[in-house]
Write a protein that holds these residues in place. Structure first.
Motif, PDB file in Angstrom:
ATOM      1  N   HIS A   1      48.936  83.546 -70.546  1.00 41.48           N
ATOM      2  CA  HIS A   1      47.564  83.773 -70.979  1.00 41.48           C
ATOM      3  C   HIS A   1      46.591  82.696 -70.499  1.00 41.48           C
ATOM      4  O   HIS A   1      45.410  82.727 -70.876  1.00 41.48           O
ATOM      5  N   LEU A   2      47.047  81.766 -69.664  1.00 38.40           N
ATOM      6  CA  LEU A   2      46.129  80.758 -69.132  1.00 38.40           C
ATOM      7  C   LEU A   2      45.095  81.429 -68.228  1.00 38.40           C
ATOM      8  O   LEU A   2      45.430  82.248 -67.368  1.00 38.40           O
ATOM      9  N   ASP A   3      43.850  81.073 -68.419  1.00 39.24           N
ATOM     10  CA  ASP A   3      42.768  81.650 -67.625  1.00 39.24           C
ATOM     11  C   ASP A   3      41.722  80.568 -67.356  1.00 39.24           C
ATOM     12  O   ASP A   3      41.126  80.034 -68.307  1.00 39.24           O
ATOM     13  N   PRO A   4      41.531  80.206 -66.081  1.00 38.27           N
ATOM     14  CA  PRO A   4      42.119  80.799 -64.878  1.00 38.27           C
ATOM     15  C   PRO A   4      43.577  80.378 -64.686  1.00 38.27           C
ATOM     16  O   PRO A   4      44.014  79.385 -65.274  1.00 38.27           O
ATOM     17  N   LYS A   5      44.279  81.117 -63.850  1.00 40.00           N
ATOM     18  CA  LYS A   5      45.670  80.789 -63.552  1.00 40.00           C
ATOM     19  C   LYS A   5      45.733  79.471 -62.785  1.00 40.00           C
ATOM     20  O   LYS A   5      45.053  79.309 -61.773  1.00 40.00           O
ATOM     21  N   PRO A   6      46.551  78.548 -63.233  1.00 45.94           N
ATOM     22  CA  PRO A   6      46.659  77.266 -62.518  1.00 45.94           C
ATOM     23  C   PRO A   6      47.524  77.401 -61.271  1.00 45.94           C
ATOM     24  O   PRO A   6      48.309  78.347 -61.144  1.00 45.94           O
ATOM     25  N   SER A   7      47.397  76.453 -60.365  1.00 45.98           N
ATOM     26  CA  SER A   7      48.233  76.434 -59.160  1.00 45.98           C
ATOM     27  C   SER A   7      49.623  75.899 -59.458  1.00 45.98           C
ATOM     28  O   SER A   7      50.576  76.153 -58.729  1.00 45.98           O
ATOM     29  N   ALA A   8      49.751  75.128 -60.559  1.00 42.76           N
ATOM     30  CA  ALA A   8      51.028  74.530 -60.954  1.00 42.76           C
ATOM     31  C   ALA A   8      50.934  74.133 -62.420  1.00 42.76           C
ATOM     32  O   ALA A   8      49.862  74.232 -63.037  1.00 42.76           O
ATOM     33  N   LEU A   9      52.058  73.685 -62.976  1.00 42.48           N
ATOM     34  CA  LEU A   9      52.100  73.245 -64.368  1.00 42.48           C
ATOM     35  C   LEU A   9      52.551  71.790 -64.450  1.00 42.48           C
ATOM     36  O   LEU A   9      53.278  71.300 -63.582  1.00 42.48           O
ATOM     37  N   ILE A  10      52.132  71.134 -65.511  1.00 42.17           N
ATOM     38  CA  ILE A  10      52.582  69.781 -65.828  1.00 42.17           C
ATOM     39  C   ILE A  10      53.476  69.848 -67.061  1.00 42.17           C
ATOM     40  O   ILE A  10      53.103  70.438 -68.079  1.00 42.17           O
ATOM     41  N   LEU A  11      54.666  69.258 -66.967  1.00 45.93           N
ATOM     42  CA  LEU A  11      55.553  69.087 -68.115  1.00 45.93           C
ATOM     43  C   LEU A  11      55.646  67.599 -68.418  1.00 45.93           C
ATOM     44  O   LEU A  11      55.844  66.795 -67.505  1.00 45.93           O
TER      45      LEU A  11
ATOM     46  N   ILE B   1      55.575  69.038 -73.679  1.00 49.22           N
ATOM     47  CA  ILE B   1      54.175  69.428 -73.488  1.00 49.22           C
ATOM     48  C   ILE B   1      54.062  70.195 -72.177  1.00 49.22           C
ATOM     49  O   ILE B   1      54.583  69.754 -71.139  1.00 49.22           O
ATOM     50  N   VAL B   2      53.381  71.336 -72.203  1.00 47.68           N
ATOM     51  CA  VAL B   2      53.110  72.131 -71.006  1.00 47.68           C
ATOM     52  C   VAL B   2      51.598  72.260 -70.859  1.00 47.68           C
ATOM     53  O   VAL B   2      50.908  72.649 -71.811  1.00 47.68           O
ATOM     54  N   GLN B   3      51.095  71.940 -69.673  1.00 49.74           N
ATOM     55  CA  GLN B   3      49.657  72.036 -69.402  1.00 49.74           C
ATOM     56  C   GLN B   3      49.432  72.563 -67.990  1.00 49.74           C
ATOM     57  O   GLN B   3      50.287  72.390 -67.106  1.00 49.74           O
ATOM     58  N   PRO B   4      48.287  73.192 -67.747  1.00 44.62           N
ATOM     59  CA  PRO B   4      47.951  73.555 -66.368  1.00 44.62           C
ATOM     60  C   PRO B   4      47.684  72.296 -65.545  1.00 44.62           C
ATOM     61  O   PRO B   4      47.133  71.312 -66.073  1.00 44.62           O
TER      62      PRO B   4
ATOM     63  N   PRO C   1      56.586  64.447 -71.779  1.00 44.79           N
ATOM     64  CA  PRO C   1      57.035  64.137 -73.149  1.00 44.79           C
ATOM     65  C   PRO C   1      55.856  63.761 -74.034  1.00 44.79           C
ATOM     66  O   PRO C   1      54.764  63.439 -73.549  1.00 44.79           O
ATOM     67  N   MET C   2      56.087  63.775 -75.342  1.00 41.20           N
ATOM     68  CA  MET C   2      55.054  63.406 -76.303  1.00 41.20           C
ATOM     69  C   MET C   2      54.940  61.905 -76.494  1.00 41.20           C
ATOM     70  O   MET C   2      53.893  61.425 -76.944  1.00 41.20           O
ATOM     71  N   ASP C   3      55.990  61.136 -76.184  1.00 40.10           N
ATOM     72  CA  ASP C   3      56.059  59.767 -76.697  1.00 40.10           C
ATOM     73  C   ASP C   3      56.367  58.692 -75.658  1.00 40.10           C
ATOM     74  O   ASP C   3      56.753  57.586 -76.025  1.00 40.10           O
ATOM     75  N   LEU C   4      56.208  58.996 -74.366  1.00 39.82           N
ATOM     76  CA  LEU C   4      56.399  57.959 -73.350  1.00 39.82           C
ATOM     77  C   LEU C   4      55.039  57.466 -72.859  1.00 39.82           C
ATOM     78  O   LEU C   4      54.004  57.799 -73.412  1.00 39.82           O
ATOM     79  N   TYR C   5      55.040  56.681 -71.802  1.00 36.70           N
ATOM     80  CA  TYR C   5      53.812  56.022 -71.364  1.00 36.70           C
ATOM     81  C   TYR C   5      53.867  55.769 -69.867  1.00 36.70           C
ATOM     82  O   TYR C   5      54.902  55.928 -69.232  1.00 36.70           O
ATOM     83  N   SER C   6      52.701  55.363 -69.284  1.00 37.63           N
ATOM     84  CA  SER C   6      52.599  55.012 -67.866  1.00 37.63           C
ATOM     85  C   SER C   6      53.119  56.109 -66.939  1.00 37.63           C
ATOM     86  O   SER C   6      53.700  55.823 -65.899  1.00 37.63           O
ATOM     87  N   GLY C   7      52.953  57.358 -67.336  1.00 36.08           N
ATOM     88  CA  GLY C   7      53.363  58.457 -66.474  1.00 36.08           C
ATOM     89  C   GLY C   7      54.839  58.761 -66.481  1.00 36.08           C
ATOM     90  O   GLY C   7      55.295  59.648 -65.743  1.00 36.08           O
ATOM     91  N   LEU C   8      55.617  58.057 -67.309  1.00 37.08           N
ATOM     92  CA  LEU C   8      57.062  58.299 -67.352  1.00 37.08           C
ATOM     93  C   LEU C   8      57.353  59.708 -67.863  1.00 37.08           C
ATOM     94  O   LEU C   8      56.798  60.136 -68.873  1.00 37.08           O
ATOM     95  N   GLY C   9      58.220  60.416 -67.177  1.00 41.24           N
ATOM     96  CA  GLY C   9      58.629  61.740 -67.611  1.00 41.24           C
ATOM     97  C   GLY C   9      57.664  62.855 -67.289  1.00 41.24           C
ATOM     98  O   GLY C   9      57.894  64.005 -67.661  1.00 41.24           O
ATOM     99  N   VAL C  10      56.554  62.539 -66.589  1.00 40.84           N
ATOM    100  CA  VAL C  10      55.569  63.565 -66.238  1.00 40.84           C
ATOM    101  C   VAL C  10      55.990  64.233 -64.930  1.00 40.84           C
ATOM    102  O   VAL C  10      56.257  63.555 -63.934  1.00 40.84           O
ATOM    103  N   GLU C  11      56.043  65.578 -64.935  1.00 36.18           N
ATOM    104  CA  GLU C  11      56.489  66.327 -63.757  1.00 36.18           C
ATOM    105  C   GLU C  11      55.516  67.457 -63.440  1.00 36.18           C
ATOM    106  O   GLU C  11      54.997  68.112 -64.343  1.00 36.18           O
ATOM    107  N   LYS C  12      55.298  67.672 -62.150  1.00 35.52           N
ATOM    108  CA  LYS C  12      54.492  68.793 -61.673  1.00 35.52           C
ATOM    109  C   LYS C  12      55.428  69.851 -61.107  1.00 35.52           C
ATOM    110  O   LYS C  12      56.276  69.552 -60.259  1.00 35.52           O
ATOM    111  N   LEU C  13      55.281  71.111 -61.575  1.00 44.26           N
ATOM    112  CA  LEU C  13      56.185  72.177 -61.164  1.00 44.26           C
ATOM    113  C   LEU C  13      55.402  73.438 -60.820  1.00 44.26           C
ATOM    114  O   LEU C  13      54.351  73.723 -61.410  1.00 44.26           O
TER     115      LEU C  13
END
Length: 314
Positions: free
Chosen positions: A156-166, A201-204, A168-180
């Protein structure tokens, strides 16, 4: 008034650009009685006034009088805390059970009239990422462990993103952040739920990240300074330690209004140190555990902002 900085082991820190060490040296230069202590030095009891083992220190700044050239402890002693002392909580996340235990112990000191900055209950009340998602115009965000519900969110994301970001809730300095990519994120989502033992966490993916991410530092409701961090070509994380460049950048009126609303609320909970991460006009994180980049923001603005903080402490 004495100031005590509870910090991570020195060998774990990047001395050159550590915000806590910069603040400690600025206090020492101003003639303020100041010590550092480590997690192994920290204890509480219920038999009268508290005692802590603290360390004196020395250090030097580079020619720019911003970046640190050296820092080392020079001795130790045991002190008895009084209500004139200020203890600065400067331990880095992750916000795990170990971190929570420290906050509980710090709250015991608060109950005895010792000032702790940021207030441990304030830190416990607000997750740095989730709090940002409550703000007006926040990035569409899913937080949970259910793949089925995450799929519905993405659909239901609108507009449709080109990719997603996954992430964690509790890390820092970009640790555990992935683009898929949109056709490859589901398997990784389920793996990440297992790895993190809980919600993801899932975000566009926000294309504006290529233009850079804002870091704005606030203390006691006042903006200390703001920079724009621009990632290396081909990267999506604006991490200075990984090669991102930075320069001074003003906040837009809209973003400044958002930040001021947030810091006003947080100050009611004893949270004076706040660092915002902003993409476009959207606040991504409200950092309150151990706000950093004081050195880099000082360098960009050609002013040692630790002195500004000290003036506001007085």
């Amino acid at each position: 008034m004495r100031h005590l900085l509870l910090i991570d082991p020195i060998e774990k820190l990047n001395i050159k650009k550590d915000s806590s060490l910069m603040l400690a040296l600025a206090m020492q230069k101003r003639g303020i009685e100041c010590y550092v202590l480590f997690e192994r030095d920290f204890a509480i009891h219920n038999q009268g006034m508290q005692k802590l083992r603290v360390h004196s220190f020395k250090g030097t700044l580079k020619e720019d009088q911003i970046y640190l050239a050296s820092f080392e402890t020079t001795g130790e002693k045991v002190i008895e805390l009084t209500t004139n002392d200020v203890l600065h909580m400067r331990l880095d996340p992750p916000f795990d059970s170990r971190y929570l235990r420290i906050l509980w112990m710090l709250d015991h000191l608060v109950s005895m009239g010792i000032k702790v900055m940021n207030d441990p209950r304030g830190i416990m009340n607000f997750n740095e990422k989730l709090y940002a998602y409550r703000t007006e115009g926040a990035t569409a965000s899913y937080v949970g462990s259910s793949l089925k519900l995450a799929q519905q969110f993405v659909q239901h994301l609108d507009p449709k993103p080109s990719a997603l970001i996954l992430k964690p809730m509790d890390l820092y300095s970009g640790l555990g952040v992935e683009k898929l990519s949109l056709n490859a994120w589901e398997k990784r989502f389920e793996e990440k739920v297992v790895e993190l033992q809980g919600p993801v966490i899932v975000q566009p993916f926000i294309e504006a990240v290529a233009m850079g991410e804002i870091r704005s530092l606030y203390f006691k409701g006042k903006e200390l300074g703001t920079i724009l961090k621009t990632p290396k070509d081909g990267e999506f994380l604006s991490n200075i330690a990984q090669g991102a460049t930075f320069h001074a950048e003003p906040l837009t009126p809209k973003t400044r209004a958002q930040c001021e609303t947030i810091v006003k609320e947080l100050m009611e909970f004893g949270v004076d140190w706040v660092a915002f991460d902003i993409l476009g006009d959207s606040v991504q994180e409200v950092n309150i555990t151990c706000p950093g980049l004081l050195v880099e923001v000082s360098y960009a603005h050609k002013k040692n902002l630790a002195d500004v903080v000290i003036d506001m402490l007085d």
